[in-house]
Design an enzyme around this catalytic site. Structure first.
Site, PDB file in Angstrom:
ATOM      1  N   GLU A   1      50.913  24.403  18.680  1.00  0.00           N
ATOM      2  CA  GLU A   1      49.896  23.795  19.545  1.00  0.00           C
ATOM      3  C   GLU A   1      50.097  22.298  19.729  1.00  0.00           C
ATOM      4  O   GLU A   1      49.821  21.739  20.783  1.00  0.00           O
ATOM      5  CB  GLU A   1      48.489  24.048  18.968  1.00  0.00           C
ATOM      6  CG  GLU A   1      47.955  25.456  19.205  1.00  0.00           C
ATOM      7  CD  GLU A   1      48.370  26.453  18.135  1.00  0.00           C
ATOM      8  OE1 GLU A   1      49.315  26.166  17.377  1.00  0.00           O
ATOM      9  OE2 GLU A   1      47.733  27.523  18.056  1.00  0.00           O
TER      10      GLU A   1
ATOM     11  N   GLU B   1      47.526  33.060  14.802  1.00  0.00           N
ATOM     12  CA  GLU B   1      46.132  33.039  14.323  1.00  0.00           C
ATOM     13  C   GLU B   1      45.544  34.458  14.322  1.00  0.00           C
ATOM     14  O   GLU B   1      44.804  34.835  13.409  1.00  0.00           O
ATOM     15  CB  GLU B   1      45.297  32.089  15.197  1.00  0.00           C
ATOM     16  CG  GLU B   1      45.686  30.627  14.990  1.00  0.00           C
ATOM     17  CD  GLU B   1      44.993  29.687  15.953  1.00  0.00           C
ATOM     18  OE1 GLU B   1      45.162  29.885  17.176  1.00  0.00           O
ATOM     19  OE2 GLU B   1      44.300  28.765  15.501  1.00  0.00           O
TER      20      GLU B   1
HETATM   21  N1  3HC Z   1      50.429  31.014  28.240  1.00  0.00           N
HETATM   22  C1  3HC Z   1      50.729  31.208  29.546  1.00  0.00           C
HETATM   23  N2  3HC Z   1      51.987  31.411  30.000  1.00  0.00           N
HETATM   24  C2  3HC Z   1      52.975  31.424  29.088  1.00  0.00           C
HETATM   25  C3  3HC Z   1      52.743  31.221  27.713  1.00  0.00           C
HETATM   26  C4  3HC Z   1      51.396  31.011  27.296  1.00  0.00           C
HETATM   27  N3  3HC Z   1      51.085  30.839  26.020  1.00  0.00           N
HETATM   28  N4  3HC Z   1      53.915  31.270  27.058  1.00  0.00           N
HETATM   29  C5  3HC Z   1      54.851  31.514  27.993  1.00  0.00           C
HETATM   30  N5  3HC Z   1      54.286  31.598  29.217  1.00  0.00           N
HETATM   31  C6  3HC Z   1      54.969  31.898  30.491  1.00  0.00           C
HETATM   32  C7  3HC Z   1      55.974  30.819  30.866  1.00  0.00           C
HETATM   33  O1  3HC Z   1      55.359  29.793  31.610  1.00  0.00           O
HETATM   34  C8  3HC Z   1      56.975  31.601  31.683  1.00  0.00           C
HETATM   35  O2  3HC Z   1      56.425  31.778  32.971  1.00  0.00           O
HETATM   36  P1  3HC Z   1      57.395  31.827  34.253  1.00  0.00           P
HETATM   37  O3  3HC Z   1      58.338  32.967  33.995  1.00  0.00           O
HETATM   38  O4  3HC Z   1      56.459  32.028  35.379  1.00  0.00           O
HETATM   39  O5  3HC Z   1      58.099  30.510  34.278  1.00  0.00           O
HETATM   40  C9  3HC Z   1      56.980  32.962  31.007  1.00  0.00           C
HETATM   41  O6  3HC Z   1      55.766  33.045  30.281  1.00  0.00           O
HETATM   42  C10 3HC Z   1      58.125  33.176  30.044  1.00  0.00           C
HETATM   43  O7  3HC Z   1      58.161  32.073  29.134  1.00  0.00           O
HETATM   44  P2  3HC Z   1      59.525  31.357  28.739  1.00  0.00           P
HETATM   45  O8  3HC Z   1      60.352  31.130  29.947  1.00  0.00           O
HETATM   46  O9  3HC Z   1      59.170  30.187  27.904  1.00  0.00           O
HETATM   47  O10 3HC Z   1      60.218  32.510  27.897  1.00  0.00           O
HETATM   48  P3  3HC Z   1      61.133  32.387  26.605  1.00  0.00           P
HETATM   49  O11 3HC Z   1      61.515  33.770  26.272  1.00  0.00           O
HETATM   50  O12 3HC Z   1      62.178  31.361  26.818  1.00  0.00           O
HETATM   51  O13 3HC Z   1      60.183  31.829  25.443  1.00  0.00           O
HETATM   52  C11 3HC Z   1      58.206  31.735  24.100  1.00  0.00           C
HETATM   53  C12 3HC Z   1      59.127  32.615  24.971  1.00  0.00           C
HETATM   54  C13 3HC Z   1      58.943  31.275  22.855  1.00  0.00           C
HETATM   55  C14 3HC Z   1      57.013  32.575  23.727  1.00  0.00           C
HETATM   56  C15 3HC Z   1      57.772  30.509  24.924  1.00  0.00           C
HETATM   57  O14 3HC Z   1      57.291  30.931  26.172  1.00  0.00           O
HETATM   58  C16 3HC Z   1      56.713  29.667  24.288  1.00  0.00           C
HETATM   59  O15 3HC Z   1      56.994  28.864  23.449  1.00  0.00           O
HETATM   60  N6  3HC Z   1      55.437  29.838  24.737  1.00  0.00           N
HETATM   61  C17 3HC Z   1      54.350  29.003  24.335  1.00  0.00           C
HETATM   62  C18 3HC Z   1      53.916  29.266  22.910  1.00  0.00           C
HETATM   63  C19 3HC Z   1      52.746  28.387  22.550  1.00  0.00           C
HETATM   64  O16 3HC Z   1      52.778  27.193  22.705  1.00  0.00           O
HETATM   65  N7  3HC Z   1      51.682  29.019  22.048  1.00  0.00           N
HETATM   66  C20 3HC Z   1      50.518  28.300  21.707  1.00  0.00           C
HETATM   67  C21 3HC Z   1      49.589  28.278  22.876  1.00  0.00           C
HETATM   68  S1  3HC Z   1      48.140  27.296  22.562  1.00  0.00           S
HETATM   69  C22 3HC Z   1      47.170  28.250  21.572  1.00  0.00           C
HETATM   70  O17 3HC Z   1      47.544  29.356  21.216  1.00  0.00           O
HETATM   71  C23 3HC Z   1      45.851  27.674  21.191  1.00  0.00           C
HETATM   72  C24 3HC Z   1      45.163  28.446  20.133  1.00  0.00           C
HETATM   73  O18 3HC Z   1      45.319  27.774  18.917  1.00  0.00           O
HETATM   74  C25 3HC Z   1      43.726  28.565  20.406  1.00  0.00           C
END
Ligand code: 3HC
Length: 693
Positions: free
Chosen positions: A125, A105
């Site tokens: 999301e 976004e």
């Molecule tokens: N917020 C907070 N913590 C997050 C995060 C996020 N968005 N994304 C990842 N983390 C944290 C994980 O919990 C993990 O913490 P830990 O080491 O303490 O366990 C650390 O970051 C590393 O994450 P991964 O182990 O998942 O690392 P990968 O390299 O395997 O994957 C990634 C990276 C593909 C970015 C994956 O973390 C992911 O899919 N993250 C979430 C993405 C997501 O869903 N984004 C949308 C959020 S909602 C949003 O944006 C709303 C908006 O529309 C307003």
């Protein structure tokens, strides 16, 4: 404290860098940092444009998910994004890694996007029970069209940079130095003398949308999104995008986002997001524990389970030996595997070439000696201790030192199996779930003597074969089956009490289960459940315990596989059977089980709370590491819907005091045997606490 957002300049291009490890989530300091960096851009007379780029392994991967449980703190993301878009100096997002959710976004509020060829972009999301709430539902349809935007947001699946480029979401792909590519893009744009394009000003193309587009779309996704709250909210946002001016539609998105964010579904799905990451952390096994290489695997037992297990390894390029006791059994096993691959090939989901490659990695054998070179051997023979002991004796004799010897037992004592080898430290349980090539759960059962190396290697192996590995300790049924037994027990008891089996299943299905307990029992095989009950040394001293399973098995009604069980089967269609209801009534009379009225609410309470209580006992006994691990087990292996977050999260959501109060009600009716609250549950309920704070 220094800001995670820095401002510098390369010539007349400002470089705004986000550096908030590990994934550059949009936590408050990042939002505040962006707001001040773009304010600096506006006032920097020497800057003609800007590149927004990220340090570390990825572009912004989204909002900070931990903040959704707290009050929103200003500046809120949509406000910051409006500020970026309103910059009258061109802003180019430079994307590497994964630009997800609020990250994409943010990129879409920039005027243009360039991306490394390896990057991925998406709005996931929905998998958190949310909708893209920072103008994503409005911008994505403007950039890639209504249908493609809906598909991306409803599935949550990211697009590769290449596809995003083809669709117009990414303006340019950069090979090599991303920052240099982005700066060059900005320079070219400035030199062209054009005014920066705002995505909000692009009209949504509705020219090819049929009048019934949204109705049809809803119908098409109904099955896969059954029960989930967020998908419908996303559709409503896109309806607003096609029918309202940008700002009004953003107000709709805003309102619906708040509804999602405060929903129990989103709480549950966010809980699972962290639970699935937490599950890999094992308190007493250090992160840097040495791993043993797994280059050659062997599976003993070429039945449906063994074959499915073998496929997991072949699918990721690891050679597997499949051991059987007769040529006939081996041929049958190989032909089942072949058929399993042929299905997806026929549907075009797998290429013939990929299938041939997988098949070539599976080598049949009749000789234990061939297993000498295997790094990991998984036994998947009949679920009887005596047979397992014979197999492990053979493995101990032929396998090389350091080989991991694993049992796919679903209930039996891994320590007893390990004890018949001279290397109990190399023995572990690897409990796959049927169909083993499809289900994502792998219960990893550590014995009392299993070494840290073997545990760490098994957890890493689970990841390699794309399974969710959950480490548990030894007890009858481990975590999943042990908690599944009370669930089946209550379903069985209700049948004796006169509740139609199909009603119990319907209520469980409507609650969200993929299938009700009776349908699942028939699918698993009543003979299998009966055998497990008979092997269970501590089976409850209750003559009514799973009585109908015993009765039906005695009649040769084993479930789906014999065309009749709790239900009758017409093909795979379950049909309620009045004969079973009559048999249940007769048994109830014999066992003095009263016929009672049971409400839908009671059905859910008895099915779920009995399970939650068993989960609390499991935690009390240290069988599972944490409550959220149990939730992962049920959402990956037992068809529990992610929007419930798993049984323990459901208990937290209902309130543990409410669970205990209902249990006390049933304790009065049925006695202490099943309904005495576990000490942990009673303690947390009394203190007003949760399993997962
Ligand atoms: N917020 C907070 N913590 C997050 C995060 C996020 N968005 N994304 C990842 N983390 C944290 C994980 O919990 C993990 O913490 P830990 O080491 O303490 O366990 C650390 O970051 C590393 O994450 P991964 O182990 O998942 O690392 P990968 O390299 O395997 O994957 C990634 C990276 C593909 C970015 C994956 O973390 C992911 O899919 N993250 C979430 C993405 C997501 O869903 N984004 C949308 C959020 S909602 C949003 O944006 C709303 C908006 O529309 C307003």
């Amino acid at each position: 404290m220094s800001s995670p957002v820095s401002y510098s300049r390369e010539g007349r291009i400002a470089i705004i860098t986000v550096d908030n490890p590990p994934v550059n989530a949009l936590a408050l300091p990042v939002r505040a940092g962006l707001a001040s960096a773009f304010a600096q851009l506006a006032s920097d007379a020497d800057a003609a444009g800007a590149v927004l780029i990220c340090a570390g392994r990825t572009f912004i991967a989204g909002a900070d998910i931990t903040e959704f449980d707290k009050p929103i703190e200003e500046p809120w993301l949509p406000k910051v994004l409006a500020q970026i878009e309103n910059s009258n100096k061109v802003v180019v997002a430079a994307i590497h890694g994964t630009a997800l959710g609020g990250g994409l976004e943010t990129a879409m509020s920039c005027h243009y996007r360039v991306a490394a060829t390896t990057a991925q972009v998406g709005l996931p999301e929905v998998s958190l029970g949310l909708l893209p709430g920072a103008t994503g539902t409005q911008r994505l349809p403007r950039l890639i069209g209504v249908q493609a935007a809906l598909d991306a947001m409803i599935s949550g699946r990211p697009l590769s940079a290449k596809v995003a480029h083809q669709k117009g979401l990414v303006d340019e792909l950069v090979e090599g130095d991303l920052k240099a590519g982005a700066v060059a893009f900005a320079e070219r744009f400035i030199a062209s003398g054009q005014t920066p394009r705002k995505v909000r000003d692009i009209a949504v193309d509705t020219s090819s949308l049929p009048a019934d587009f949204f109705a049809t779309y809803r119908k098409n996704i109904a099955r896969e999104t059954r029960g989930f709250y967020a998908p419908e909210q996303i559709i409503q946002c896109v309806e607003a995008a096609v029918s309202l001016p940008f700002d009004e539609a953003v107000a709709v998105e805003n309102r619906l986002f708040m509804g999602c964010m405060t929903s129990s579904h989103s709480r549950a799905q966010r809980h699972l997001f962290f639970a699935e990451r937490e599950v890999a952390k094992i308190p007493d096994v250090p992160k840097d524990t040495a791993l043993r290489p797994i280059k050659q695997v062997a599976v003993v037992g070429g039945g449906t389970m063994g074959g499915g297990i073998a496929m997991n390894f072949a699918n990721v390029g690891i050679p597997v030996l499949l051991k059987e006791i007769s040529q006939e059994a081996l041929d049958r096993g190989m032909s089942i595997i072949r058929a399993n691959y042929e299905g997806p090939v026929k549907k075009g989901k797998l290429s013939q070439e990929a299938m041939d490659k997988c098949m070539s990695l599976i080598t049949p054998t009749l000789d234990y000696k061939d297993l000498a070179s295997a790094d990991l051997v998984i036994e998947a023979v009949f679920e009887t201790m005596a047979i397992k002991k014979v197999v492990f004796g053979e493995l101990d004799a032929v396998c090389k030192p350091g080989a991991i010897l694993a049992s796919n037992t679903s209930t039996l004592n891994v320590d007893e199996i390990a004890a018949c080898t001279k290397r109990p430290e190399d023995v572990i349980g690897l409990h796959f779930f049927a169909p083993a090539n499809v289900m994502s759960l792998l219960e990893i059962v550590r014995g009392g003597k299993t070494s840290h190396e073997v545990i760490a290697t098994s957890m890493a192996m689970a990841k390699t074969i794309r399974k969710m590995g959950v480490l548990v300790r030894v007890c009858f049924g481990f975590v999943g089956n042990r908690m599944f037994f009370p669930y089946v027990r209550e379903a069985q008891r209700m049948i004796l009490e006169g509740v139609p089996a199909e009603r119990i299943d319907r209520v469980a299905f409507e609650w969200g289960m993929a299938m009700g307990p009776n349908g699942v029992s028939d699918l698993s095989g009543l003979d299998v459940l009966d055998k497990v009950n008979k092997e269970w040394k501590e089976k409850p001293a209750d003559p009514a315990y799973c009585r109908m399973i015993e009765v039906l098995v005695g009649m040769g009604r084993y479930g789906q596989k014999t065309g009749a069980g709790i239900y009758k089967y017409e093909g795979r269609n379950a049909v309620p059977d009045a004969e079973v209801a009559a048999l249940a009534k007769a048994e109830a009379t014999r066992l003095n089980v009263p016929q009672i009225e049971v409400s839908d609410e009671e059905i859910i309470e008895r099915l779920l709370y009995s399970m939650i209580n068993e989960g609390a006992l499991i935690l009390d006994e240290g069988i599972a590491t944490r409550a959220s691990d149990i939730d992962v087990v049920f959402c990956h292996g037992y068809g529990m819907p992610r929007y419930r977050g798993g049984p323990m999260k459901y208990g937290d959501e209902v309130g543990l005091a409410t669970v205990v109060a209902a249990m006390e009600k049933y304790r009065k009716r049925y006695g202490d045997l099943y309904w005495t609250p576990a000490p942990l549950l009673a303690k947390l309920a009394a203190a007003g606490q949760k399993f997962t704070p």
